[in-house]
Design a protein around this motif. Structure first.
Motif, mmCIF file in Angstrom:
data_model
loop_
_atom_site.group_PDB
_atom_site.id
_atom_site.type_symbol
_atom_site.label_atom_id
_atom_site.label_comp_id
_atom_site.label_asym_id
_atom_site.label_seq_id
_atom_site.Cartn_x
_atom_site.Cartn_y
_atom_site.Cartn_z
ATOM 1 N N ASN A 103 0.849 -1.188 0.000
ATOM 2 C CA ASN A 103 0.000 0.000 0.000
ATOM 3 C C ASN A 103 0.881 1.233 0.000
ATOM 4 N N ASN A 104 0.976 1.899 -1.137
ATOM 5 C CA ASN A 104 1.743 3.139 -1.259
ATOM 6 C C ASN A 104 0.856 4.308 -1.629
ATOM 7 N N VAL A 105 -0.455 4.180 -1.359
ATOM 8 C CA VAL A 105 -1.424 5.203 -1.741
ATOM 9 C C VAL A 105 -1.967 5.883 -0.485
ATOM 10 N N GLU A 106 -1.741 7.176 -0.361
ATOM 11 C CA GLU A 106 -2.212 7.923 0.798
ATOM 12 C C GLU A 106 -3.738 7.913 0.851
ATOM 13 N N GLY A 107 -4.277 7.811 2.071
ATOM 14 C CA GLY A 107 -5.728 7.819 2.250
ATOM 15 C C GLY A 107 -6.396 6.521 1.841
ATOM 16 N N SER A 108 -5.623 5.438 1.807
ATOM 17 C CA SER A 108 -6.196 4.143 1.439
ATOM 18 C C SER A 108 -5.792 3.084 2.451
ATOM 19 N N MET A 109 -6.454 1.948 2.372
ATOM 20 C CA MET A 109 -6.165 0.858 3.306
ATOM 21 C C MET A 109 -6.191 -0.479 2.591
ATOM 22 N N LEU A 110 -5.413 -1.402 3.113
ATOM 23 C CA LEU A 110 -5.546 -2.824 2.851
ATOM 24 C C LEU A 110 -6.227 -3.457 4.056
#
Length: 442
Positions: A103-110
Motif C-alpha cells: 500500500n503506497n497510496v495515501e488515504g487508502s487501506m488494505l
C-alpha cells in the motif's frame, strides 16, 4: 425426470443453508494447505503501518466477517469472505494497513486477515457471486506482487460505520448477502454495505512474530469488582467486566481474596470478544506439554513494582487466548502460578524460557502487531490460536537459571522488553540497567 428435479432442488436447498459447503460443491475446497506454498504466497508485511491490529469487522446486524483458510485453494487464495456470529469461528481477526509494501497510496487501506495474511480483493473478471475474495497481498498468487488497486479501499481513519469501495471500481461496494460478502452498486443508506471496525485505532509498525490469531478488538481487562464477584460465584457463572481502552481502563491492583478465579470447565461468558468460552476449543488450544523440562513449577512471578502476575481465564476469547496478564498484590492464588519451561515442544532454543500459566497452560506472549497497550497477552504456546504451533520467538525470553528474569522477547533482539504497565504487563524499550528484572518466587 421428476426424481432428477427433486435431487436438484434438494441440492439447491443445501447450498443456500451452508455457505462453506456450497462453495465446496462447485469450486475450491481443500482438506489442507500446501504449507510451503502458503508461506511463500501469504507473507506478512512486518514493516507496515496498521491503523487497527486484530480487529473484528462487524456488519450492521452485529455479526462478524471471517475467513476459513480451507475454503480456497492450496495457498489459501480465493477464499470467500464469510459472516458468522462474533467469536464463534476462527479467522475473525483483521489488520487495517495504511502504508507498507502493498500500500503506497495515501488515504487508502488494505484489509488483511490475521489468520492467512491474505488481502480483501475485488476481481470483476471473475464470475458474478465470486468476485469478492481474499488473495495474496499485491495481487500475485505466489506472493510476488507489490501494489494492486483491486485490494485498496479509501480510508479516513474512522472505525465506521464505513463502506468498502475497491479503488478499481469506486461505484461498487462490498455488500452483505446472507452469510457471504459480495459486491453491488453503492447505495446510500444500504445497511448491508455498512461495516465497523470493532477496535481502537493507533498507527503502529509491526514486529515480526508468528502469532496469527482470530483476534478480538475490545481490550477487556480484569477489574477489582469483577475479581471479587468471580471469587464469590459458582465457576459456571463467572463473568468479567470489560474495558474498551487498555490505556484508560487499567486492571485493578487491589488485593485479591484467597482462592482466585477458577478455570471454568463449562461454557461461560468471556470478555474479550463478548462471546462464550468453549471448553472443547480450550482443551485443543491449551495443551500441557508433559515432555517439557521445567526449571520451576507453579511459581509466582513478582514484577519490579512488587506486584505479581495474575491470569483471569475468563478475560480472553473462547479459547482462553488473548488474556491480559494482570498485575495484583501477591496473594499466592492459582491464578498467579507459572511454569518456567527451558526445553520442550515449544522451546528448542538454548538458554531461553517459556513462561507458562500453570492454570491455563497458555504462554506469556509478545506481539508487536497489536495495538499499543495490548501487545502482551497470554496465548497458546507455539503462537497458533488452535494450539498447533511449534515454537514462537515472541514467547521465548532469555534464561540461564536463577530467580531473576528479564522479559526480553527473542523476536525483539533486546530492543523491546515486557514491563509492568498500568495494572497489566505492557512493553517498552529495554533499559538494560536492572530496573526491569522480574523475580521468580518458588
Amino acid at each position: 425426470m421428476y426424481s432428477s428435479i427433486l435431487v436438484f432442488l434438494s441440492l439447491q436447498s443445501f447450498v443456500t443453508a451452508s455457505p462453506i459447503a456450497s462453495l465446496s460443491l462447485f469450486r475450491r475446497n481443500v482438506t489442507e494447505l500446501d504449507q510451503a506454498a502458503f508461506e511463500e504466497a501469504q507473507q506478512p508485511d512486518n514493516t507496515a503501518t496498521r491503523a487497527f491490529s486484530g480487529t473484528q469487522i462487524r456488519t450492521s446486524d452485529g455479526r462478524c466477517l471471517f475467513v476459513d483458510e480451507l475454503s480456497g485453494d492450496f495457498r489459501a487464495n480465493l477464499t470467500p469472505i464469510q459472516v458468522a456470529e462474533c467469536g464463534s469461528t476462527d479467522g475473525q481477526g483483521w489488520d487495517v494497513i495504511t502504508s507498507g509494501k502493498h500500500n503506497n497510496v495515501e488515504g487508502s487501506m488494505l484489509i488483511v486477515s490475521t489468520l492467512t495474511n491474505a488481502c480483501f480483493n475485488f476481481d470483476p473478471r471473475r464470475a458474478s457471486g465470486n468476485q469478492v475474495i481474499l488473495f495474496s497481498c499485491g495481487g500475485r498468487a505466489d506472493g510476488g506482487g507489490q501494489v494492486t488497486d483491486s485490494q485498496l479501499f479509501p480510508f479516513n481513519s474512522s472505525a465506521g460505520p464505513l463502506t468498502f469501495t475497491p479503488e478499481n471500481d469506486l461505484q461498487s461496494c462490498f455488500t452483505l448477502k446472507g452469510d457471504l460478502v459480495d459486491i453491488a452498486p453503492c447505495a446510500a443508506g444500504n445497511s448491508d454495505q455498512r461495516f465497523t471496525f470493532n477496535g481502537a485505532s493507533g498507527a503502529s509498525s509491526s514486529t515480526p512474530t508468528e502469532t496469527t490469531v482470530p483476534t478480538s478488538q475490545t481490550n477487556n481487562q480484569v477489574t477489582a469488582t469483577s475479581i471479587a464477584t468471580a471469587i464469590s460465584q459458582d465457576p459456571s457463572q463467572v463473568v468479567t467486566s470489560s474495558a474498551s481502552d487498555p490505556a484508560s481502563s487499567p486492571v485493578a491492583t487491589t488485593e485479591i481474596a484467597t482462592g482466585g478465579i477458577p478455570n471454568p470447565t463449562e461454557s461461560v461468558p468471556v470478555s474479550r470478544a463478548g462471546g462464550v468460552l468453549q471448553p472443547t476449543a480450550v482443551a485443543e488450544s491449551q495443551q500441557r506439554d508433559d515432555t517439557a523440562t521445567r526449571a520451576f513449577t507453579s511459581a509466582s512471578i513478582q514484577a519490579p513494582n512488587g506486584e505479581c502476575l495474575f491470569i483471569d481465564p475468563t478475560a480472553g476469547d473462547f479459547r482462553e487466548n488473548l488474556i491480559p496478564v494482570s498485575l495484583v498484590k501477591c496473594a499466592g492464588t492459582p491464578n498467579e502460578k507459572f511454569d518456567i519451561i527451558t526445553a520442550g515442544k515449544h522451546n528448542n532454543a538454548q538458554d531461553s524460557a517459556l513462561i507458562v500459566s500453570s492454570l491455563t497452560n497458555g504462554c506469556v506472549s509478545f506481539d508487536g502487531r497489536r495495538q499499543a497497550g495490548d501487545t502482551v497477552t497470554l496465548f497458546s504456546c507455539g503462537g497458533r490460536a488452535a494450539g498447533e504451533g511449534g515454537t514462537n520467538n515472541g514467547q521465548l525470553v532469555p534464561f540461564t537459571g536463577g530467580t531473576g528474569l528479564v522479559f526480553a522477547p527473542e523476536s525483539e533482539r533486546n530492543v523491546t522488553c515486557i514491563v509492568p504497565g498500568d495494572g497489566r504487563l505492557n512493553s517498552a524499550p529495554c533499559a538494560n540497567d536492572g530496573s526491569q528484572v522480574f523475580t521468580i518466587l518458588p
